[in-house]
Design an enzyme around this catalytic site. Structure first.
Site, mmCIF file in Angstrom:
data_model
loop_
_atom_site.group_PDB
_atom_site.id
_atom_site.type_symbol
_atom_site.label_atom_id
_atom_site.label_comp_id
_atom_site.label_asym_id
_atom_site.label_seq_id
_atom_site.Cartn_x
_atom_site.Cartn_y
_atom_site.Cartn_z
ATOM 1 N N ASP A 1 -15.282 -28.885 2.449
ATOM 2 C CA ASP A 1 -16.669 -28.611 2.094
ATOM 3 C C ASP A 1 -16.725 -27.146 1.648
ATOM 4 O O ASP A 1 -16.491 -26.239 2.451
ATOM 5 C CB ASP A 1 -17.558 -28.846 3.331
ATOM 6 N N ALA B 1 -19.314 -24.981 0.210
ATOM 7 C CA ALA B 1 -20.719 -24.784 -0.162
ATOM 8 C C ALA B 1 -21.023 -23.334 -0.532
ATOM 9 O O ALA B 1 -22.090 -23.053 -1.076
ATOM 10 C CB ALA B 1 -21.624 -25.226 0.987
ATOM 11 N N LYS C 1 -26.051 -22.348 -3.384
ATOM 12 C CA LYS C 1 -25.982 -20.937 -2.978
ATOM 13 C C LYS C 1 -25.490 -20.069 -4.129
ATOM 14 O O LYS C 1 -26.100 -19.059 -4.445
ATOM 15 C CB LYS C 1 -25.038 -20.773 -1.784
HETATM 16 C C1 LMR Z 1 -27.740 -23.733 6.305
HETATM 17 O O1 LMR Z 1 -26.706 -23.987 6.917
HETATM 18 O O2 LMR Z 1 -28.636 -23.014 6.779
HETATM 19 C C2 LMR Z 1 -27.945 -24.290 4.927
HETATM 20 O O3 LMR Z 1 -26.808 -24.970 4.517
HETATM 21 C C3 LMR Z 1 -29.194 -25.061 4.761
HETATM 22 C C4 LMR Z 1 -29.114 -26.417 5.353
HETATM 23 O O4 LMR Z 1 -29.303 -27.396 4.622
HETATM 24 O O5 LMR Z 1 -28.901 -26.547 6.559
#
Ligand code: LMR
Length: 394
Positions: free
Chosen positions: A208, A210, A243
Site C-alpha cells: 500500500d 498511499a 496525498k
Molecule cells: C488517514 O490515515 O488519516 C488518511 O488516510 C485518511 C483516511 O482515510 O483515514
C-alpha cells in the site's frame, strides 16, 4: 429488517475529525486526519492540478463512460510513477479505484476471489481501515509486530518471528513508505531481506503506497516496492493520488498486480469485473487530472516541485517539533520524530492522555498518539510541544 442493525464500530480517525469540528475553541490544533496543510492551515489545490483542470475544461468533450477498469492511459501513467519501468507492461494488470481505500478494498476482493483461504498479514499498528477492508472482503487477517516504541524504529525480530507463521500463498501487507501511523520505514537492506524471505516462503507481497513522495521523493519512496517487483514473480499494489496530488475528495486510486505474463490477461479481466460488481465504473476526474499532469512535461515538473515543497515543509515541521520537545523535556525521549518519514509519527499515550491533550490543550491526535505532522504550523509547534511534554512525558 433495519431493526436488526447494530451500530458500526467507530472509526478512530473519523471520530477525531468530528470531535475537532465540534470544538468551538479557536486555538485548537488538528493533528488527526492525514491531510497536508500549508502555512495558513489550508489544504490547497496544487497549481499543477489547477492547470490540468483548466486544460480539461477547455478540451474535454464528453463525460461518457470510460471502461470498467478505468482509463488505460491512467494505468500506464501510474504504473510508470509507481513501478518506474522495472517490469514490462506484459506483467502488469491495473484498474482504477475509488481512492487508495477503494484500491485496497478491490485488491482484497481480488485476493478473496483468487484464494479465499489466503490470510492477509497486517502490521501492528497499521492504518485502522486495513483490517476492516480485509474483513469486508471476507478475508481472514493476522497481525505481525512492526513497531519498536522504545527506539521509534522497526521491531525486525518480532516481525520476522510473526511472519514465520505465514503459509504459502498468504499475503503480506506492507506500507511502501511513510508508514501509517508510525513513520518508521524499512531501509534498503530491510526490503532486500523481506524480498528474500517472501521468495523463499512463497508469500505474496501487497504494498500500500498511499504517500509516495512524502518521504524522500517519488522514486526513493518507491525503491522498496520496485525491488520486490523486479525480484518476485507476483506483487499487488494499492496506489493513491489523494496525498501526493492533493486530490483527496476526487478519489483517484489504482490497484495493480504484477504477475507472470501468462496470468496477466485473466487477472486484468477479473479486476475489471470486480469493479463492475462494486462501483460499475471508477471515478474519472481525478484520474484524468493525474494522467494529464504526468503526460505533460511542464505540468509534471511543476507538480514535482510543489510536492518537493510539501515534503520539505513536513520535514521542517518534524525537525522543529523534535527540537522543541528536546527543549521542553530536557531529553531525547522524542528524538525518533526527526528520523521518521512522512506525515505521521506515533507518540504513544493512553486513551486518558490523548483525551487530556484534547480537552486541556486543544490538541487532537488519533488514539495511540498518532500525530499528523502536517497539521502543525510554525507558530503552533512550541505550544504543541509544551502540551505533549506535560501530558506524555511521564
Ligand atoms: C488517514 O490515515 O488519516 C488518511 O488516510 C485518511 C483516511 O482515510 O483515514
Amino acid at each position: 429488517m433495519f431493526n436488526n442493525l447494530t451500530p458500526p464500530p467507530p472509526d478512530a480517525i473519523l471520530k477525531v475529525m468530528q470531535q475537532f469540528r465540534d470544538d468551538p475553541r479557536s486555538d485548537k490544533v488538528d493533528l488527526g486526519v492525514g491531510v497536508y496543510r500549508d502555512a495558513t492551515g489550508v489544504t490547497p489545490v496544487m497549481r499543477a492540478v489547477k492547470a490540468a483542470e483548466a486544460h480539461l475544461v477547455a478540451t474535454q468533450d464528453s463525460k461518457g463512460y470510460v471502461a470498467m477498469a478505468g482509463d488505460t492511459a491512467f494505468h500506464s501513467a501510474m504504473a510508470a510513477l509507481v513501478l518506474g519501468g522495472v517490469v514490462g507492461a506484459e506483467r502488469i494488470a491495473a484498474a482504477a479505484a475509488t481512492g487508495g481505500t477503494g484500491a485496497v478494498r478491490q485488491a482484497m476482493e481480488l485476493i478473496h476471489t483468487a484464494n479465499p483461504q489466503a490470510r492477509v498479514w497486517i502490521s501492528q499498528p497499521t492504518w485502522p481501515n486495513h483490517p476492516a477492508l480485509a474483513e469486508a472482503a471476507g478475508l481472514e487477517w493476522r497481525p505481525y509486530r512492526y513497531y519498536d516504541a522504545e527506539n521509534g524504529g522497526i521491531d525486525r525480530a518480532g516481525m520476522m518471528a510473526d511472519l514465520d507463521g505465514a503459509r504459502e500463498g498468504d499475503v503480506i501487507l506492507l506500507h511502501g513508505c511513510c508508514h501509517n501511523p508510525t513513520g518508521a520505514d524499512f531501509t534498503e537492506s530491510d526490503w532486500a531481506d523481506i524480498a528474500a524471505f517472501l521468495e523463499r516462503r512463497g508469500l505474496i507481497p501487497f504494498v500500500d503506497i498511499a504517500y509516495q513522495g512524502f518521504g524522500d521523493g517519488v522514486d526513493a519512496d518507491a525503491a522498496g516496492l520496485r525491488h520486490l517487483a523486479a525480484r518476485l514473480p507476483r506483487l499487488m499494489i494499492a496506489g493513491s493520488a489523494a496525498k501526493n496530488f492533493g486530490l483527496y475528495r476526487e478519489r483517484a486510486g489504482i490497484y495493480m498486480v504484477v504477475c507472470p505474463p501468462a496470468e496477466r490477461d485473466t487477472t486484468q479481466a477479473m479486476m475489471a469485473w470486480l469493479n463492475r460488481s462494486s462501483t460499475g465504473f471508477p471515478p474519472d476526474h481525478g484520474a484524468r487530472v493525474v494522467t494529464t499532469i504526468l503526460n505533460d512535461p511542464m505540468m509534471k515538473d511543476q507538480w514535482l516541485q510543489e510536492l518537493a515543497e510539501m515534503r520539505a515543509r513536513v520535514n521542517g515541521l518534524r525537525a522543529a517539533l523534535a527540537t522543541a520537545l528536546r527543549k521542553e523535556t530536557g531529553s531525547d525521549r522524542f528524538g525518533f520524530l526527526g528520523a521518521q518519514k512522512g506525515m505521521f509519527s506515533l507518540l504513544g499515550g493512553t486513551d486518558a492522555q490523548i483525551a487530556r491533550l484534547r480537552e486541556e490543550f486543544g490538541l487532537y491526535l488519533v488514539g495511540g498518539g498518532r500525530m499528523n505532522i502536517a497539521g502543525l504550523k510554525e507558530d503552533t509547534v512550541d505550544r504543541v510541544a509544551a502540551g505533549i511534554a506535560r501530558v506524555l512525558n511521564d
